[in-house]
Design an enzyme around this catalytic site. Structure first.
Site, short mmCIF file in Angstrom:
data_model
loop_
_atom_site.label_atom_id
_atom_site.label_comp_id
_atom_site.label_asym_id
_atom_site.label_seq_id
_atom_site.Cartn_x
_atom_site.Cartn_y
_atom_site.Cartn_z
N ASP A 16 -16.96 39.55 57.16
CA ASP A 16 -15.51 39.69 57.01
C ASP A 16 -15.11 41.13 57.28
O ASP A 16 -15.95 42.04 57.20
CB ASP A 16 -15.07 39.29 55.59
CG ASP A 16 -13.55 39.22 55.46
OD1 ASP A 16 -12.92 38.47 56.22
OD2 ASP A 16 -12.97 39.95 54.63
N SER A 17 -13.83 41.34 57.56
CA SER A 17 -13.36 42.70 57.79
C SER A 17 -13.39 43.51 56.49
O SER A 17 -13.32 44.73 56.54
CB SER A 17 -11.94 42.66 58.35
OG SER A 17 -11.10 41.97 57.45
N CYS A 79 -13.83 35.84 58.42
CA CYS A 79 -12.54 36.47 58.70
C CYS A 79 -11.74 35.62 59.69
O CYS A 79 -12.20 35.36 60.81
CB CYS A 79 -12.80 37.85 59.29
SG CYS A 79 -11.32 38.76 59.69
N GLU A 163 -6.71 44.45 48.55
CA GLU A 163 -7.85 45.40 48.65
C GLU A 163 -7.65 46.56 47.67
O GLU A 163 -8.61 47.18 47.23
CB GLU A 163 -7.99 45.94 50.08
CG GLU A 163 -8.53 44.94 51.08
CD GLU A 163 -10.06 44.93 51.22
OE1 GLU A 163 -10.70 45.97 51.02
OE2 GLU A 163 -10.61 43.85 51.53
N CYS A 195 -6.28 33.40 55.67
CA CYS A 195 -6.81 34.75 55.53
C CYS A 195 -7.71 34.75 54.30
O CYS A 195 -7.36 34.18 53.26
CB CYS A 195 -5.66 35.74 55.35
SG CYS A 195 -6.23 37.41 54.98
N HIS A 197 -8.40 36.81 52.16
CA HIS A 197 -7.95 37.48 50.94
C HIS A 197 -7.02 36.62 50.07
O HIS A 197 -6.93 36.83 48.87
CB HIS A 197 -7.20 38.77 51.30
CG HIS A 197 -8.10 39.85 51.82
ND1 HIS A 197 -8.77 39.74 53.01
CD2 HIS A 197 -8.46 41.04 51.28
CE1 HIS A 197 -9.50 40.83 53.20
NE2 HIS A 197 -9.33 41.64 52.17
N1 DGL Z 1 -10.19 39.11 56.53
C1 DGL Z 1 -9.01 39.00 57.36
C2 DGL Z 1 -8.66 37.55 57.63
O1 DGL Z 1 -9.22 36.62 57.06
C3 DGL Z 1 -7.83 39.76 56.83
C4 DGL Z 1 -8.01 41.22 56.58
C5 DGL Z 1 -7.74 42.15 57.73
O2 DGL Z 1 -6.60 42.26 58.23
O3 DGL Z 1 -8.71 42.79 58.14
O4 DGL Z 1 -7.81 37.31 58.45
#
Ligand code: DGL
Length: 280
Positions: A16-17, A79, A163, A195, A197
């Site tokens: 994930d990011s 992600c 975050e 997403c 998050h």
């Molecule tokens: N983890 C990213 C997603 O699921 C969102 C976070 C980001 O913008 O890096 O889209």
């Protein structure tokens, strides 16, 4: 670049990011605990959701490279943004050229399959700017069914707030309400949290949308689909073991990752390692 020869070590990689993918890993650990997992969060370069498709592809490719070099047989790109903007090119160009025996899968297809169900007519999607601009869910659901109406809405402020550990603050709830307003007025039947998050806001989202809107936790849907995928792909040689190992990597501060990450994961983490994945 030549093919990479190092052997896979019976590990599933989750990328994930940032921290959000832990809401997906959490369900893998619950539902499929008997596997080894490596989690990588590219926290140093988050958010991906505001970046160009080219940049998202480059970052994702570097993450995939890191996870394969560390022995992953299979990678799940948790992600949504990376799944929307980079997965296809990784699967069609990068893997055949460099890691032909390994596999990378994303999260949009399994979620689209779950929602393209006759019991829903109007489906809402919230996600990052990049995921929504790519029309990723819209396209994937349309491939499966032409009868569904899909309404997409980007919610760019939610990731930084989460975050930052601000998920429960009144300011976040207010912003969330504003983002969901149109979807609520449109009387959707189901909402996709597009997403990683957003599951952190699941109770609040359910409260705002009301009883008539189904809002599943995406991690649960993805874990069920991963089980089916593993059953169908014995050639990946992913074997169950009784005490599956978990390893955690971040490209940013490991202490912060662990502190917030344990909240996302809902359990204690073993040591978190800081890594550099960028070639720059
Ligand atoms: N983890 C990213 C997603 O699921 C969102 C976070 C980001 O913008 O890096 O889209």
């Amino acid at each position: 670049m030549p093919n990479k020869n190092n052997e896979p070590k019976n590990i599933i990689g989750v990328f994930d990011s940032g921290l959000g993918g832990l809401t997906v890993l959490k369900h893998f650990l619950d539902y499929l605990p008997d596997y080894n997992y490596i989690y990588l969060g590219d926290n140093a370069r988050l958010p991906y959701g505001e970046k160009s498709p080219e940049t998202i592809y480059e970052y994702t490719r570097e993450a995939v490279e890191f996870l394969f070099e560390n022995g992953c047989n299979l990678i799940i790109i948790a992600c949504n943004t990376a799944s929307a903007q980079a997965l296809r090119k990784i699967q069609q160009e990068y893997l055949p050229a460099h890691w032909p025996e390994r596999r990378v899968i994303g999260v949009i297809r399994p979620l689209a399959e779950h929602f393209a169900n006759p019991k829903f007519k109007k489906i809402g999607v919230i996600g990052t700017k990049s995921t929504i601009e790519a029309g990723a869910y819209q396209m994937e659901i349309k491939k499966l069914s032409s009868r569904h109406k899909v309404l997409e809405k980007s919610a760019p402020l939610l990731v930084p707030l989460i975050e930052e550990g601000w998920a429960q603050k009144p300011e976040t709830k207010m912003i969330l309400k504003k983002y969901l307003h149109t979807l609520k007025t449109e009387q959707i039947d189901a909402l996709i949290l597009g997403c990683t998050h957003y599951p952190f806001l699941l109770p609040e989202i359910k409260k705002i949308m009301g009883k008539n809107v189904i809002v599943p936790d995406p991690g649960k849907v993805i874990a069920t689909s991963l089980k089916t995928y593993l059953d169908k792909h014995p050639e990946l040689k992913l074997k169950k073991i009784s005490a599956g190992k978990r390893q955690y990597f971040t490209t940013d501060n490991p202490q912060l990752f662990q502190k917030l990450g344990e909240k996302f994961l809902g359990q204690k983490m073993t040591k978190v390692n800081q890594v550099k994945i960028s070639e720059l």
